[in-house]
Design an enzyme around this catalytic site. Sequence first.
Site, PDB file in Angstrom:
ATOM      1  N   LYS A  81       0.815  -1.219   0.000  1.00 51.29           N
ATOM      2  CA  LYS A  81       0.000   0.000   0.000  1.00 51.29           C
ATOM      3  C   LYS A  81       0.849   1.269   0.000  1.00 51.29           C
ATOM      4  CE  LYS A  81      -2.524   0.305   3.591  1.00 51.29           C
ATOM      5  NZ  LYS A  81      -1.573   1.134   4.354  1.00 51.29           N
ATOM      6  N   THR A  83       3.912   1.546  -1.038  1.00 52.82           N
ATOM      7  CA  THR A  83       4.608   1.595  -2.319  1.00 52.82           C
ATOM      8  C   THR A  83       3.698   2.175  -3.400  1.00 52.82           C
ATOM      9  OG1 THR A  83       5.940  -0.316  -1.686  1.00 52.82           O
ATOM     10  CG2 THR A  83       5.825   0.196  -4.033  1.00 52.82           C
ATOM     11  N   ARG A 104       2.408   8.414   6.818  1.00 50.81           N
ATOM     12  CA  ARG A 104       2.749   8.289   8.231  1.00 50.81           C
ATOM     13  C   ARG A 104       4.243   8.044   8.416  1.00 50.81           C
ATOM     14  NH1 ARG A 104      -0.653   3.473  10.251  1.00 50.81           N
ATOM     15  NH2 ARG A 104      -0.179   2.761   8.156  1.00 50.81           N
ATOM     16  N   LYS A 115       7.057  -6.306  10.458  1.00 53.05           N
ATOM     17  CA  LYS A 115       6.294  -5.658   9.392  1.00 53.05           C
ATOM     18  C   LYS A 115       7.191  -4.931   8.392  1.00 53.05           C
ATOM     19  CE  LYS A 115       2.743  -2.118   8.678  1.00 53.05           C
ATOM     20  NZ  LYS A 115       3.573  -1.084   8.066  1.00 53.05           N
ATOM     21  N   ALA A 283      -3.206   1.531  12.791  1.00 53.53           N
ATOM     22  CA  ALA A 283      -4.601   1.477  12.349  1.00 53.53           C
ATOM     23  C   ALA A 283      -5.391   0.369  13.027  1.00 53.53           C
ATOM     24  CB  ALA A 283      -4.676   1.307  10.843  1.00 53.53           C
ATOM     25  N   PHE A 311      -3.533  -0.426   6.940  1.00 52.59           N
ATOM     26  CA  PHE A 311      -4.171  -1.735   6.767  1.00 52.59           C
ATOM     27  C   PHE A 311      -5.324  -1.664   5.763  1.00 52.59           C
ATOM     28  CE2 PHE A 311      -2.350  -2.448  11.175  1.00 52.59           C
ATOM     29  CZ  PHE A 311      -1.277  -3.184  10.710  1.00 52.59           C
ATOM     30  N   PHE A 391       3.054  -8.669  -8.971  1.00 52.14           N
ATOM     31  CA  PHE A 391       4.234  -9.429  -8.581  1.00 52.14           C
ATOM     32  C   PHE A 391       4.727 -10.212  -9.801  1.00 52.14           C
ATOM     33  CE2 PHE A 391       2.993  -8.213  -4.521  1.00 52.14           C
ATOM     34  CZ  PHE A 391       3.812  -8.717  -3.526  1.00 52.14           C
ATOM     35  N   TRP A 419       6.721  -0.627  -8.071  1.00 50.53           N
ATOM     36  CA  TRP A 419       7.905  -1.138  -7.364  1.00 50.53           C
ATOM     37  C   TRP A 419       9.077  -1.247  -8.335  1.00 50.53           C
ATOM     38  CZ3 TRP A 419      11.759  -4.618  -7.277  1.00 50.53           C
ATOM     39  CH2 TRP A 419      12.394  -4.874  -6.046  1.00 50.53           C
TER      40      TRP A 419
END
Length: 566
Positions: A81, A83, A104, A115, A283, A311, A391, A419
């Site tokens: 998210k 990214t 954030r 994480k 979150a 999230f 991906f 990415w």
Amino acid sequence: MRGIFLEKTKHKSDIEIAQESKMLPIAEIAAKIGLSGDDLEMYGKYKAKLSTEALNKLKTKEDGKIILVTAINPTPAGEGKSTVTVGLGDAFNRIGKKAMIAMREPSLGPTMGIKGGAAGGGYAQVLPMEDINLHFTGDLHAITTANNALAALIDNHLQQGNELRIDQRRIVWKRAVDLNDRALRKVIIGLGGPVQGVPREDGFDITVASEIMAVLCLATDMADLKRRLSRMVVAYNDKKEPVTAGDLGVEGALALLLKDAIRPNLVQTIEHTPAMVHGGPFANIAHGCNSVIATTTAMKLADYVITEAGFGADLGAEKFLHIKSRSAGIRPEAVVIVATIRALKMHGGVPKAELGKENVAALTLGFSNLKKHIDTIKEFGLPPVIAINRFVTDTEEEVKALLEWCAKENVPAALTEVWEKGGEGGIDLAQKVLKAIEASENNFQPLYDLSDPIDEKVRTIVQKVYGGDNVEFSSKAKKQLEEFEKLGWSNLPVCMAKTQYSLSDNPALVGRPSGFTITVREFKPSIGAGFIVALTGEVMTMPGLPKKPAALNMDVDDKGNAVGLF
């Protein structure tokens, strides 16, 4: 996503990409959005805080449009998210739109745990990545210090005669540290005799779960910050009446400790898009959005602001739309829902070890999770756009199945490759977001009224956002509801503390579970922040570390460069 690309295409790691990227002096980035050197307080060459004078000067400018980035329920497969947020901001600038990013600040706890950081990834990162993921400009340390200063002042008040008649068994203010440290969840303090303080039970929260973090992120200016700090409930007296930080007379001292932290931080992406990175509430246990000041300031400096909420849409987006939007008087124009084929297959029942194999049947089953989040965003009256964060293991058949499903659902979707390609990989997404904004009327409407009783607000969220049947309240929670009504707190929004992995309060129920009941075990009044926290399931405000934390791979070389930081 990082590991997948490394394994299959031998791409460089995030930190290698970041360290090889050429940053511009932050003064040059500021000039792109109309700020001068006098508007900045420099933190080295590549980081700056906006001055109070600059913030006041910008208040009369016209607001830009907000685009909110959220996701499906996260899985160990990764969604990306942050990214996508960064890459979308870069893509907007590539197609000639004046855009900024508002994100954030990462917490050291998950950064050194499992994480990872929150600076994006690959060629869609905010820089300097190492600084942002570590100590940055010291905001989280200031919040930690303010939190613990208040704790020390409470215990000193007990020691010095307890004029406010605080019941030491009903002190609800905890200490904080910005690390995952399960051993500190419950502690005993004040041992050692009369001069060492008053013995009592205490505990630690992770800093990002501190109410001071939420207060700082929802405050609109210094005066509002002081008002909110003053309202924070820290304990109850011998008559079970709330005692606040204002009753202790300490809000001024706390604001002094936060006088620099309240001002937003300006950095840049790899492609030199300006980015505000400020504030970092979780979150799943807080409201999961960057600061109101950062978002509203970015709105004055750019035509489009791409911001994220933590999230899935059941947590961060719901809280953005019910808490932050109300507090700041803002609303997004469109909502991007990030999904990956890998994560959707996990929601369809595929184990992580088998995600590299094509499985259209499981993918199709996983669509149910994405569908619920689409329905939720539409329920708020906002247009959703799906970002398929690609991906390298995704097969053409799987991509085709997802795109065809989105078309059937009449929801715009874009294959997103930020990415690997940076902003170029997000151009299709940016164009689809713009088209959605132009084609849709903004009919944003919260799902509950502030005048609704607290239990009804919770029930509305459970039924309309999670898709559950009902809510059960523990005897403690029911008693608290009665107390909050008497205290005049029932008109506040609700901040759900819930597992991020499921729409329910059971992390094992992936996909789109139905027929479930959410159990609220207790409420926590965050009166300074301006919401009531509802604690569900086994969510804790102090996480623990995994068996092999990310910290085991971290180091620094002889030249002072970070090693192993993603």
